[in-house]
Design a protein around this motif. Sequence first.
Motif, PDB file in Angstrom:
ATOM      1  N   SER A  79       0.839  -1.210   0.000  1.00 51.18           N
ATOM      2  CA  SER A  79       0.000   0.000   0.000  1.00 51.18           C
ATOM      3  C   SER A  79       0.874   1.261   0.000  1.00 51.18           C
ATOM      4  O   SER A  79       0.494   2.280  -0.587  1.00 51.18           O
ATOM      5  N   ALA A  80       2.047   1.184   0.606  1.00 52.15           N
ATOM      6  CA  ALA A  80       2.982   2.318   0.565  1.00 52.15           C
ATOM      7  C   ALA A  80       3.470   2.545  -0.868  1.00 52.15           C
ATOM      8  O   ALA A  80       3.552   3.690  -1.327  1.00 52.15           O
ATOM      9  N   ARG A  81       3.760   1.468  -1.578  1.00 49.09           N
ATOM     10  CA  ARG A  81       4.166   1.592  -2.990  1.00 49.09           C
ATOM     11  C   ARG A  81       3.048   2.251  -3.802  1.00 49.09           C
ATOM     12  O   ARG A  81       3.313   3.087  -4.659  1.00 49.09           O
ATOM     13  N   GLU A  82       1.809   1.882  -3.522  1.00 55.46           N
ATOM     14  CA  GLU A  82       0.675   2.491  -4.229  1.00 55.46           C
ATOM     15  C   GLU A  82       0.592   3.995  -3.941  1.00 55.46           C
ATOM     16  O   GLU A  82       0.319   4.787  -4.850  1.00 55.46           O
ATOM     17  N   ASP A 140      11.549  10.768 -12.013  1.00 58.67           N
ATOM     18  CA  ASP A 140      12.807  10.134 -11.603  1.00 58.67           C
ATOM     19  C   ASP A 140      12.866   9.940 -10.082  1.00 58.67           C
ATOM     20  O   ASP A 140      13.386   8.926  -9.599  1.00 58.67           O
ATOM     21  N   ALA A 141      12.338  10.891  -9.329  1.00 54.23           N
ATOM     22  CA  ALA A 141      12.333  10.779  -7.870  1.00 54.23           C
ATOM     23  C   ALA A 141      11.408   9.657  -7.411  1.00 54.23           C
ATOM     24  O   ALA A 141      11.751   8.874  -6.513  1.00 54.23           O
ATOM     25  N   VAL A 142      10.235   9.553  -8.033  1.00 54.17           N
ATOM     26  CA  VAL A 142       9.306   8.461  -7.714  1.00 54.17           C
ATOM     27  C   VAL A 142       9.969   7.128  -8.037  1.00 54.17           C
ATOM     28  O   VAL A 142       9.933   6.192  -7.236  1.00 54.17           O
ATOM     29  N   GLN A 143      10.607   7.033  -9.196  1.00 51.37           N
ATOM     30  CA  GLN A 143      11.252   5.784  -9.600  1.00 51.37           C
ATOM     31  C   GLN A 143      12.371   5.405  -8.636  1.00 51.37           C
ATOM     32  O   GLN A 143      12.526   4.228  -8.289  1.00 51.37           O
ATOM     33  N   ARG A 144      13.155   6.386  -8.195  1.00 50.81           N
ATOM     34  CA  ARG A 144      14.240   6.086  -7.245  1.00 50.81           C
ATOM     35  C   ARG A 144      13.667   5.517  -5.948  1.00 50.81           C
ATOM     36  O   ARG A 144      14.195   4.541  -5.413  1.00 50.81           O
ATOM     37  N   LEU A 145      12.599   6.116  -5.459  1.00 53.42           N
ATOM     38  CA  LEU A 145      11.996   5.617  -4.224  1.00 53.42           C
ATOM     39  C   LEU A 145      11.421   4.218  -4.431  1.00 53.42           C
ATOM     40  O   LEU A 145      11.611   3.328  -3.597  1.00 53.42           O
ATOM     41  N   LEU A 146      10.727   4.001  -5.540  1.00 54.59           N
ATOM     42  CA  LEU A 146      10.186   2.670  -5.824  1.00 54.59           C
ATOM     43  C   LEU A 146      11.303   1.633  -5.964  1.00 54.59           C
ATOM     44  O   LEU A 146      11.171   0.501  -5.477  1.00 54.59           O
ATOM     45  N   ASP A 147      12.395   2.004  -6.611  1.00 55.00           N
ATOM     46  CA  ASP A 147      13.537   1.095  -6.757  1.00 55.00           C
ATOM     47  C   ASP A 147      14.128   0.747  -5.386  1.00 55.00           C
ATOM     48  O   ASP A 147      14.485  -0.412  -5.122  1.00 55.00           O
ATOM     49  N   ALA A 148      14.242   1.748  -4.515  1.00 53.38           N
ATOM     50  CA  ALA A 148      14.774   1.508  -3.166  1.00 53.38           C
ATOM     51  C   ALA A 148      13.841   0.575  -2.393  1.00 53.38           C
ATOM     52  O   ALA A 148      14.302  -0.347  -1.707  1.00 53.38           O
ATOM     53  N   MET A 149      12.538   0.802  -2.528  1.00 53.42           N
ATOM     54  CA  MET A 149      11.573  -0.054  -1.844  1.00 53.42           C
ATOM     55  C   MET A 149      11.660  -1.488  -2.357  1.00 53.42           C
ATOM     56  O   MET A 149      11.602  -2.437  -1.576  1.00 53.42           O
ATOM     57  N   GLN A 150      11.816  -1.639  -3.662  1.00 55.69           N
ATOM     58  CA  GLN A 150      11.930  -2.976  -4.253  1.00 55.69           C
ATOM     59  C   GLN A 150      13.202  -3.666  -3.785  1.00 55.69           C
ATOM     60  O   GLN A 150      13.183  -4.859  -3.454  1.00 55.69           O
ATOM     61  N   ALA A 151      14.308  -2.935  -3.767  1.00 58.53           N
ATOM     62  CA  ALA A 151      15.576  -3.514  -3.322  1.00 58.53           C
ATOM     63  C   ALA A 151      15.471  -3.953  -1.860  1.00 58.53           C
ATOM     64  O   ALA A 151      15.970  -5.028  -1.489  1.00 58.53           O
ATOM     65  N   PHE A 152      14.813  -3.149  -1.031  1.00 56.74           N
ATOM     66  CA  PHE A 152      14.633  -3.520   0.373  1.00 56.74           C
ATOM     67  C   PHE A 152      13.779  -4.778   0.489  1.00 56.74           C
ATOM     68  O   PHE A 152      14.117  -5.706   1.229  1.00 56.74           O
ATOM     69  N   ALA A 153      12.682  -4.828  -0.241  1.00 58.97           N
ATOM     70  CA  ALA A 153      11.784  -5.987  -0.178  1.00 58.97           C
ATOM     71  C   ALA A 153      12.497  -7.263  -0.612  1.00 58.97           C
ATOM     72  O   ALA A 153      12.262  -8.334  -0.045  1.00 58.97           O
ATOM     73  N   ALA A 154      13.374  -7.157  -1.604  1.00 55.00           N
ATOM     74  CA  ALA A 154      14.061  -8.330  -2.132  1.00 55.00           C
ATOM     75  C   ALA A 154      15.293  -8.725  -1.316  1.00 55.00           C
ATOM     76  O   ALA A 154      15.801  -9.841  -1.458  1.00 55.00           O
ATOM     77  N   HIS A 155      15.762  -7.842  -0.458  1.00 59.18           N
ATOM     78  CA  HIS A 155      17.006  -8.067   0.296  1.00 59.18           C
ATOM     79  C   HIS A 155      16.857  -9.216   1.284  1.00 59.18           C
ATOM     80  O   HIS A 155      15.878  -9.284   2.023  1.00 59.18           O
ATOM     81  N   ARG A 156      17.824 -10.111   1.284  1.00 58.42           N
ATOM     82  CA  ARG A 156      17.775 -11.279   2.178  1.00 58.42           C
ATOM     83  C   ARG A 156      18.937 -11.318   3.167  1.00 58.42           C
ATOM     84  O   ARG A 156      18.977 -12.183   4.015  1.00 58.42           O
TER      85      ARG A 156
END
Length: 185
Positions: free
Chosen positions: A42-45, A130-146
Amino acid sequence: MTTSRPHRWPRRRLLLAAVGAPALLSACQGTLVDERFARWDSAREAVLALMQGQQQLQHPAWNLPQLLQHLAQSIEFSLQGYPQARSAVFRHTVGRAAFGVFDARGQMSHDLAEPIPGAPALQADLSLRDAVQRLLDAMQAFAAHRGLLAPHFAYGVLSKAEYQRAHLMHLANHWSQMQSTQAVA
């Protein structure tokens, strides 16, 4: 002759309380107050919705793309490491206690104009896209981080679940500065 040291006991009690309080409070996770930021998806949305151009930022120093860069930096640094950290004593006492209080309340409150210590300057001319994309990319990287996460500059070592809550509360706290520009019919 025995020398008593009554002045040391209050300090020890204060230190024990500061160290122990987060452990007690962490068992009291509060429901995240802002439902838009109660879950990662929901934060990504909410971030994606910014592309509709219906939000205006009320911030004393940053424009919306700068704010999004700040939020992205926070998430990126949890993966890479923060450029500067508070002292170990601060992180283990005051910082950990602050996180415990925020976690128990389900919301964060902090100085919304304060950059992350040592973070690179925020680009004023970066596009919203570009700012939205950077934040979304950071969120995705965090979600995928193991792997292990870097200690937070103020809160110290956090589990992935704690970090996710911290990031969600951070997003929600900054979202409080946004106002919809959509006209009501």
